[in-house]
Design a protein around this motif. Structure first.
Motif, PDB file in Angstrom:
ATOM      1  N   UNK A  72      52.805  53.007  42.500  1.00 36.39           N
ATOM      2  CA  UNK A  72      52.388  52.413  41.234  1.00 36.39           C
ATOM      3  C   UNK A  72      51.082  51.662  41.468  1.00 36.39           C
ATOM      4  N   UNK A  73      50.103  51.875  40.606  1.00 39.17           N
ATOM      5  CA  UNK A  73      48.827  51.190  40.773  1.00 39.17           C
ATOM      6  C   UNK A  73      49.011  49.675  40.700  1.00 39.17           C
ATOM      7  N   UNK A  74      48.392  48.992  41.633  1.00 42.66           N
ATOM      8  CA  UNK A  74      48.509  47.536  41.732  1.00 42.66           C
ATOM      9  C   UNK A  74      47.854  46.874  40.513  1.00 42.66           C
ATOM     10  N   UNK A  75      48.598  46.074  39.761  1.00 38.65           N
ATOM     11  CA  UNK A  75      47.980  45.376  38.624  1.00 38.65           C
ATOM     12  C   UNK A  75      47.066  44.241  39.057  1.00 38.65           C
ATOM     13  N   UNK A  76      47.177  43.825  40.309  1.00 41.53           N
ATOM     14  CA  UNK A  76      46.370  42.711  40.821  1.00 41.53           C
ATOM     15  C   UNK A  76      45.066  43.220  41.430  1.00 41.53           C
ATOM     16  N   UNK A  77      44.075  42.355  41.478  1.00 43.46           N
ATOM     17  CA  UNK A  77      42.767  42.690  42.045  1.00 43.46           C
ATOM     18  C   UNK A  77      42.710  42.239  43.497  1.00 43.46           C
ATOM     19  N   UNK A  78      42.385  43.144  44.401  1.00 42.30           N
ATOM     20  CA  UNK A  78      42.292  42.807  45.818  1.00 42.30           C
ATOM     21  C   UNK A  78      40.927  42.202  46.146  1.00 42.30           C
ATOM     22  N   UNK A  79      40.831  41.550  47.298  1.00 43.06           N
ATOM     23  CA  UNK A  79      39.537  40.998  47.713  1.00 43.06           C
ATOM     24  C   UNK A  79      38.531  42.124  47.910  1.00 43.06           C
ATOM     25  N   UNK A  80      38.998  43.317  48.264  1.00 40.69           N
ATOM     26  CA  UNK A  80      38.101  44.463  48.425  1.00 40.69           C
ATOM     27  C   UNK A  80      37.445  44.822  47.096  1.00 40.69           C
ATOM     28  N   UNK A  81      38.245  44.793  46.036  1.00 41.50           N
ATOM     29  CA  UNK A  81      37.704  45.114  44.712  1.00 41.50           C
ATOM     30  C   UNK A  81      36.726  44.049  44.245  1.00 41.50           C
ATOM     31  N   UNK A  82      37.043  42.785  44.496  1.00 37.94           N
ATOM     32  CA  UNK A  82      36.101  41.722  44.135  1.00 37.94           C
ATOM     33  C   UNK A  82      34.766  41.918  44.854  1.00 37.94           C
ATOM     34  N   UNK A  83      34.826  42.260  46.137  1.00 39.09           N
ATOM     35  CA  UNK A  83      33.585  42.479  46.885  1.00 39.09           C
ATOM     36  C   UNK A  83      32.822  43.671  46.329  1.00 39.09           C
ATOM     37  N   UNK A  84      33.537  44.714  45.994  1.00 40.14           N
ATOM     38  CA  UNK A  84      32.879  45.928  45.510  1.00 40.14           C
ATOM     39  C   UNK A  84      32.200  45.718  44.157  1.00 40.14           C
TER      40      UNK A  84
END
Length: 355
Positions: free
Chosen positions: A132-144
């Motif tokens: 299931x796709x994670x509803x939360x934002x990872x630190x990787x996504x914030x950096x990207x």
């Protein structure tokens, strides 16, 4: 040299050293389900000679056993207990009162990785290992999402659930996991070979590939794509443990230690990464301590919450094994990474950074 000139010279030298130690690049590494007991004390005497857990007990005993636990751990994880112990930090030796735990209460993989990557537990929404796709934002996504990192964030994992944990579709982060192959128009000869071999070499699991493929795909990307944030998730320690193969569990831990050494030595040999890259190494959960519980983990096995954290590189004071009593959590890793990069973490729910 007069005193004023000497003082100015010292300041310039120190300023250069500080600048050299600024963190510009991050590499996060996880070893699935590797217990703190092996990290800090080496091979378990109760398991080494158990014929149900080890195919050749005597030879394994000769390879890994020493009555001194500090020597046993050096045999099992030589890079940890040479380079990281002298140049970095190691948290989680519960015998010294250094406690590391998960904040989540499920104590298995998806909740553990969500906690590491986002900085907080989400026990209600992340309660299974389902794809299931994670509803939360990872630190990787914030950096990207940041101009300086956009397009330079990569992830590699042995388990095929990582594209969902990182939410590859929403985040835009390429996730090479499970049995994904290297893609693109300018693949290296090694990537072409890895693609071929991954089709031909059949591992024992249907959802997890062998760590050798994960590692070498990641190394080729590190060298050729030059990411500023890289996540590598090795899985064999947990998978062999679930099958009650203590010998293969130990060999997987030792091999991953060698992989981390290879990463670090390459980083320190490359002008773009040398002295400005930080490594953070951890595990998603612990596991049981008895013969009937070490195979598994989860809320019914209390030791499953017990983990560990290691740090090495720019911005990390060389404190070695943390012997002071204290409580730390996997949830602190995400904000620690932003702290090393000199940035504020965007999500207020994330735990405080390691100091």
């Amino acid at each position: 040299m007069n005193s004023k000139l000497l003082f100015t010279t010292i300041l310039l030298v120190l300023s250069g050293l500080v600048q050299a130690q600024e963190t510009k690049n991050i590499i996060l590494i996880t070893l699935d389900g590797l217990r703190w007991q092996e990290v800090f004390s080496g091979a378990d005497s109760l398991f080494l000679r158990d014929a149900e857990m080890v195919k050749y007990p005597q030879s394994l005993y000769e390879e890994f056993w020493d009555s001194d636990p500090t020597k046993r751990r050096e045999v099992l994880l030589p890079f940890f207990w040479s380079t990281i112990a002298s140049q970095g930090q190691l948290y989680g030796n519960r015998q010294l009162g250094s406690l590391v735990n998960t904040k989540n209460t499920h104590w298995f993989s998806y909740p553990g990785y969500n906690e590491i990557l986002t900085g907080f537990a989400d026990d209600e929404r992340i309660s299974s290992n389902d794809k299931i796709n994670n509803p939360n934002t990872t630190f990787l996504e914030y950096l990207n999402q940041m101009e300086a990192f956009q397009g330079r964030v990569l992830a590699f994992g042995s388990w095929d659930v990582f594209p969902y944990i990182i939410h590859e579709e929403r985040s835009g982060i390429p996730v090479n996991a499970g049995f994904n192959q290297a893609e693109g128009e300018n693949l290296s000869d090694k990537e072409e070979l890895l693609n071929k071999l991954q089709k031909e070499i059949i591992g024992p699991w249907t959802e997890v590939r062998l760590d050798a493929f994960t590692h070498h795909f990641a190394m080729e990307a590190l060298k050729n794509q030059r990411p500023r944030a890289l996540y590598i998730a090795y899985g064999e320690t947990d998978d062999w443990a679930h099958e009650n193969h203590y010998d293969r569990y130990l060999w997987a831990a030792m091999q991953t230690d060698a992989y981390i050494k290879e990463i670090w030595e390459w980083v320190q040999s490359d002008p773009e990464y040398r002295d400005n890259t930080s490594l953070i190494i951890t595990t998603d959960h612990g596991r049981g301590v008895r013969k009937d519980t070490w195979l598994g983990h989860g809320s019914s096995i209390p030791e499953s919450s017990e983990t560990w954290i290691a740090l090495l590189g720019a911005g990390v004071n060389p404190r070695g094994e943390i012997a002071e009593k204290g409580q730390w959590y996997n949830a602190q890793i995400a904000r620690t990474i932003f702290d090393l990069l000199g940035m504020d973490y965007p999500d207020q729910k994330a735990a405080s950074p390691l100091k």
